[in-house]
Design a protein around this motif. Structure first.
Motif, mmCIF file in Angstrom:
data_model
loop_
_atom_site.group_PDB
_atom_site.id
_atom_site.type_symbol
_atom_site.label_atom_id
_atom_site.label_comp_id
_atom_site.label_asym_id
_atom_site.label_seq_id
_atom_site.Cartn_x
_atom_site.Cartn_y
_atom_site.Cartn_z
ATOM 1 N N UNK A 183 58.378 5.908 76.538
ATOM 2 C CA UNK A 183 59.234 7.008 76.981
ATOM 3 C C UNK A 183 60.595 6.960 76.278
ATOM 4 N N UNK A 184 61.084 5.746 75.992
ATOM 5 C CA UNK A 184 62.352 5.611 75.276
ATOM 6 C C UNK A 184 62.210 6.120 73.838
ATOM 7 N N UNK A 185 61.079 5.778 73.213
ATOM 8 C CA UNK A 185 60.850 6.247 71.842
ATOM 9 C C UNK A 185 60.785 7.772 71.796
ATOM 10 N N UNK A 186 60.155 8.362 72.798
ATOM 11 C CA UNK A 186 60.068 9.829 72.838
ATOM 12 C C UNK A 186 61.458 10.452 72.921
ATOM 13 N N UNK A 187 62.317 9.894 73.784
ATOM 14 C CA UNK A 187 63.669 10.434 73.914
ATOM 15 C C UNK A 187 64.464 10.237 72.627
ATOM 16 N N UNK A 188 64.265 9.105 71.970
ATOM 17 C CA UNK A 188 64.974 8.862 70.711
ATOM 18 C C UNK A 188 64.547 9.862 69.646
ATOM 19 N N UNK A 189 63.239 10.117 69.540
ATOM 20 C CA UNK A 189 62.783 11.106 68.561
ATOM 21 C C UNK A 189 63.332 12.491 68.883
ATOM 22 N N UNK B 137 63.256 17.512 61.742
ATOM 23 C CA UNK B 137 62.028 16.737 61.895
ATOM 24 C C UNK B 137 61.776 15.777 60.736
ATOM 25 N N UNK B 138 62.071 16.208 59.502
ATOM 26 C CA UNK B 138 61.757 15.377 58.339
ATOM 27 C C UNK B 138 62.590 14.105 58.324
ATOM 28 N N UNK B 139 63.889 14.245 58.496
ATOM 29 C CA UNK B 139 64.750 13.059 58.420
ATOM 30 C C UNK B 139 64.604 12.189 59.665
ATOM 31 N N UNK B 140 64.306 12.782 60.800
ATOM 32 C CA UNK B 140 64.036 11.974 61.993
ATOM 33 C C UNK B 140 62.811 11.105 61.764
ATOM 34 N N UNK B 141 61.796 11.658 61.093
ATOM 35 C CA UNK B 141 60.585 10.884 60.803
ATOM 36 C C UNK B 141 60.875 9.769 59.800
ATOM 37 N N UNK B 142 61.883 9.934 58.949
ATOM 38 C CA UNK B 142 62.276 8.854 58.039
ATOM 39 C C UNK B 142 62.969 7.730 58.799
ATOM 40 N N UNK B 143 63.796 8.099 59.756
ATOM 41 C CA UNK B 143 64.531 7.100 60.537
ATOM 42 C C UNK B 143 63.601 6.319 61.467
ATOM 43 N N UNK B 144 62.597 6.988 62.014
ATOM 44 C CA UNK B 144 61.597 6.337 62.861
ATOM 45 C C UNK B 144 60.242 6.523 62.176
ATOM 46 N N UNK B 145 59.982 5.746 61.122
ATOM 47 C CA UNK B 145 58.829 6.017 60.263
ATOM 48 C C UNK B 145 57.500 5.637 60.885
ATOM 49 N N UNK B 146 56.435 6.170 60.289
ATOM 50 C CA UNK B 146 55.078 5.782 60.672
ATOM 51 C C UNK B 146 54.829 4.341 60.255
ATOM 52 N N UNK B 147 53.806 3.763 60.818
ATOM 53 C CA UNK B 147 53.420 2.396 60.484
ATOM 54 C C UNK B 147 53.146 2.302 58.981
ATOM 55 N N UNK B 148 53.564 1.208 58.325
ATOM 56 C CA UNK B 148 53.343 1.088 56.876
ATOM 57 C C UNK B 148 51.887 1.348 56.485
ATOM 58 N N UNK B 149 51.707 2.257 55.552
ATOM 59 C CA UNK B 149 50.371 2.605 55.088
ATOM 60 C C UNK B 149 49.751 3.778 55.804
ATOM 61 N N UNK B 150 50.291 4.145 56.966
ATOM 62 C CA UNK B 150 49.774 5.298 57.704
ATOM 63 C C UNK B 150 50.474 6.579 57.243
ATOM 64 N N UNK B 151 49.750 7.660 57.316
ATOM 65 C CA UNK B 151 50.336 8.969 57.032
ATOM 66 C C UNK B 151 50.655 9.646 58.358
ATOM 67 N N UNK B 152 51.922 9.907 58.571
ATOM 68 C CA UNK B 152 52.342 10.487 59.843
ATOM 69 C C UNK B 152 52.100 11.990 59.845
ATOM 70 N N UNK B 153 51.501 12.467 60.921
ATOM 71 C CA UNK B 153 51.375 13.918 61.094
ATOM 72 C C UNK B 153 52.753 14.491 61.414
#
Length: 791
Positions: A183-189, A198-214
């Motif tokens: 729930x904390x991660x959701x509020x942070x995003x 959305x793009x830069x937020x996804x850079x700051x909280x990136x997907x797991x290494x090697x995964x492609x984030x939707x």
């Protein structure tokens, strides 16, 4: 003047006598540990043998009497800790801590922890309930004795109420809350998406290494007014450091010099005094069980019995979702659902703040409690016509996790151990286990929600509660949860990294920690074919930082502008990233990296930086390597002159050197250990001047957030940015060829009473990664004290 002098002397003598009398009286708060004592609630005699470190060996005629004795020794040694924890779950801290604890109490009341715990107890089977009742009877036997209450009770004038089974269940729910942070991660995003897009937020909280984030769903219209409310809620339960976690690993007999499995575990949790863990051995006709208990609960959480050893790390499974509910005109508290309107359920709660009684209304939607009501300052910040509800799998009265914990104590092999996990619901953990037959295994049990395929949010951000596609559709079947038994690799490693194989379904989480510790463990396991408890101990002590290894090239290439900065940089010349207590380079590197993170993204985050400042290693690696053009983060948006990452690395040395001189004096005195002491703070005396010097336990420690020997710190803490906050709260190594030689250590001592010799006696050994053994064979036990409990 002579008369005046005599008066002063008399006053001084009087004060000394009063203090001496008080000291002597408080010595009565130390428990009776020798002789015979009558204890109401036992069915037969119990012997409690304490060794020289205060670790009790319980010999009982039945498991229930054994759990009674565990309750007894918990209350003898950790009564204040148990009381404090109980009041956390009940939402009753403000009764003695006042206004500062009110929001925490309101959060616990809103979640309904104590109410859910009572409901769970009502639905428990007879055997589990009997064990909880036996434990409670053991606690209450101490409360009914003539023992002087520990000093904390005297200071706050608290008389503890009788212990109840629901108090044990409530504490397990609080632990689950601490370990279920989606729930904390959701509020942070939400906040970062609103601020950065959305793009830069996804850079700051990136997907797991090697995964492609939707891509994140576009809820910008819904979110644009929600960020202030999200910040207010996070203020009472901030996002933990990204680097924290736990380790466990096991090898089969083919990789072990003993020919049987070896298993290691070190759960990383918030340090405190006394430690979270209490070591104990319980023997009954059903067998021996030994390991780490949580004061307040009766079973061995992490440990071993005569045939099986087990360990845990946090999975990071997504078992929570935030739903934004849309209120509608009409009846009071009406809100929109996919099938029309519904009415929020309501109940009244009364919270004491000192002697002042305050009434609150707790509201609940079909998804769960309305947590946007928790913080008074948050209510006007929530956009008009909306509230935020929390769905969490643990808030169910059929939560039988405590039954699993009691049952696994007597599993005879890993098949039986795995079967007990059917009752395990929360929090999701990576259980790694091994048995004397030579088998090893892993499972991540929990009640994990099933999300629809068209749910593009997948637990990453708060979602509209009135749209059916975001609703849960039941829970993942037990047989579909992550499982691994006797893998061909003959080893299993978990370190909060992604534990599911490529293509694994169903959905578990996106909030995995990067695999930095796991990679290092795998590297050390591969370094030799056969391992021993000694090699495992060296692995648990490993202080080579993945963060330093990745960033050293950038630090060495930097061009500081000041002589101080260049002198600091020179300290890194021959350093290989070992975060040892005697290392000046470790302190310099960490201070440099701290300043670099500030320079890289403080300008983009603006007002969100204060509580969003973190080490963010994965993000920083990408920025410094200019992956996907991410070097643009180094350009200060507030200045017209272009800045590069190379420029910031030099400036960071200049700032770090000045800051280190201010904090620690001349460079010749700099060492990692003086800055990175353990933050084992007492609750609450650890936050009071003078008292903290007596109650806090702070040995120098090695490691950082990216070493196997974790020592995570909070860089946004301007006062004490390098103090070790999250570390190996317990260490254990199990040799399945000789379980009595298994090794343990916890971070402070067995007692929570500051007057006890066992209050901090383990702390230095823990910091040095040393161990104790807890044999179960009576002839191997060397008791320093023997207490007999009689019915």
């Amino acid at each position: 003047m002579k008369t005046f002098g005599k008066v002063l002397v008399s006053i001084a003598l009087g004060l000394v006598l009063v203090l001496a009398a008080g000291w002597a009286w408080l010595q009565g708060s130390l428990p009776t540990i020798e002789g015979e004592v009558s204890a109401k609630g036992l069915s037969a005699k119990v012997e409690i043998l304490r060794d020289s470190d205060g670790i009790p060996h319980v010999f009982a005629a039945s498991p229930r009497d054994g759990w009674f004795a565990v309750g007894y020794v918990h209350a003898q040694d950790r009564l204040w800790q148990m009381e404090f924890q109980r009041r956390v779950g009940q939402g009753r801290l403000a009764e003695f801590l006042g206004e500062k604890a009110y929001d925490t109490d309101r959060l616990m009341r809103t979640l309904g922890i104590a109410r859910v715990a009572e409901g769970i107890v009502r639905k428990l089977d007879a055997e589990t309930l009997a064990s909880l009742q036996a434990y409670a009877a053991g606690v209450n036997a101490v409360l009914e004795s003539d023992q002087v209450l520990p000093v904390e009770f005297q200071a706050f004038r608290i008389k503890p109420e009788p212990w109840k089974p629901a108090d044990s269940v409530a504490w397990m729910l609080v632990m689950s809350w601490d370990l279920s942070g989606n729930w904390r991660s959701e509020l942070s995003r939400l906040r970062y998406t609103t601020k950065l897009g959305r793009e830069r937020a996804a850079e700051l909280m990136p997907a797991y290494p090697g995964d492609t984030a939707a891509p994140l769903p576009d809820f910008s219209a819904l979110y644009k007014d929600f960020a202030p409310a999200a910040s207010a809620l996070l203020s009472i339960a901030p996002l933990p450091e990204q680097a924290i976690g736990s380790n466990n690993w096991v090898v089969s007999g083919s990789r072990s010099a003993t020919g049987k499995p070896l298993l290691a575990n070190d759960p990383h949790l918030g340090l405190q005094a006394p430690a979270l863990w209490y070591l104990v051995h319980v023997s009954s006709p059903k067998g021996n069980v030994v390991g780490g208990t949580l004061p307040g609960a009766p079973f061995i959480v992490l440990g071993r019995n005569d045939n099986v050893a087990w360990s845990m790390t946090t999975t990071g499974g997504d078992v929570q979702d935030l739903f934004i509910e849309r209120m509608v005109p009409g009846p009071a508290n009406a809100y929109l659902t996919p099938k029309g309107t519904a009415i929020l359920e309501q109940r009244a709660e009364k919270i004491l703040v000192g002697s002042e009684e305050r009434s609150i209304i707790v509201r609940t939607s079909r998804h769960g409690p309305i947590i946007s009501d928790v913080v008074a300052s948050m209510v006007p910040l929530v956009p008009k016509g909306h509230v935020v509800a929390l769905a969490w799998t643990a808030l169910s009265e059929d939560n039988a996790t405590i039954r699993a914990g009691l049952a696994w104590s007597y599993a005879r092999n890993i098949r039986e151990f795995q079967a007990t996990l059917r009752d395990y619901q929360s929090p999701q953990q990576n259980l790694v286990f091994a048995d004397r037959e030579g088998h090893i295994g892993f499972m991540a049990p929990a009640r994990v929600p099933i999300r629809r395929a068209d749910n593009e949010a997948m637990g990453r951000v708060p979602v509209p509660g009135w749209l059916a596609k975001y609703d849960w559709e039941g829970f993942v079947p037990f047989d579909k949860l992550p499982l691994l038994i006797d893998p061909p690799s003959q080893r299993i490693v978990t370190a909060n990294h992604k534990v599911t194989a490529p293509g694994y379904k169903p959905f578990m989480s996106v909030d995995w920690y990067p695999p930095y510790r796991a990679d290092r463990i795998e590297e050390m396991l591969a370094a030799q074919q056969e391992h021993t408890p000694v090699t495992f101990a060296k692995m648990q002590a490993d202080s080579r930082s993945r963060l330093a290894r990745e960033m050293l090239a950038f630090a060495r290439a930097a061009k500081p502008a000041t002589e101080e900065g260049r002198q600091a940089q020179a300290m890194l010349a021959n350093w290989q990233g070992e975060m040892t207590t005697d290392s000046a380079a470790a302190l310099v590197f960490t201070a440099w990296y701290r300043e670099l993170t500030r320079l890289v993204y403080a300008d983009e985050l603006g007002e969100l930086f204060k509580d969003g400042w973190d080490q963010r290693a994965q993000f920083m690696f990408s920025v410094m390597k200019n992956e996907r053009g991410m070097e643009r983060w180094c350009d200060d948006v507030k200045t017209p002159a272009r800045e590069t990452c190379a420029m910031l690395t030099g400036k960071s040395f200049d700032l770090a050197a000045a800051d280190l001189r201010k904090r620690f004096g001349e460079p010749g005195t700099w060492r990692w250990g003086i800055a990175h002491v353990a933050g084992s703070d007492h609750r609450p005396f650890g936050f009071f001047p003078v008292l903290k010097d007596y109650f806090n336990i702070a040995p120098e420690t090695a490691g950082d957030g990216y070493t196997v020997n974790v020592g995570a710190f909070t860089i946004r803490d301007e006062l004490r940015p390098y103090v070790n906050r999250h570390a190996a709260s317990l260490r254990a190594i199990y040799d399945l060829s000789d379980l009595d030689s298994s090794m343990f250590m916890q971070s402070t001592g067995q007692s929570g009473n500051v007057f006890s010799p066992w209050y901090s006696n383990l702390a230095q050994r823990w910091a040095k990664v040393e161990y104790v053994t807890i044999p179960t064979k009576r002839e191997l036990i060397q008791p320093a004290h023997t207490l007999t409990l009689k019915p």
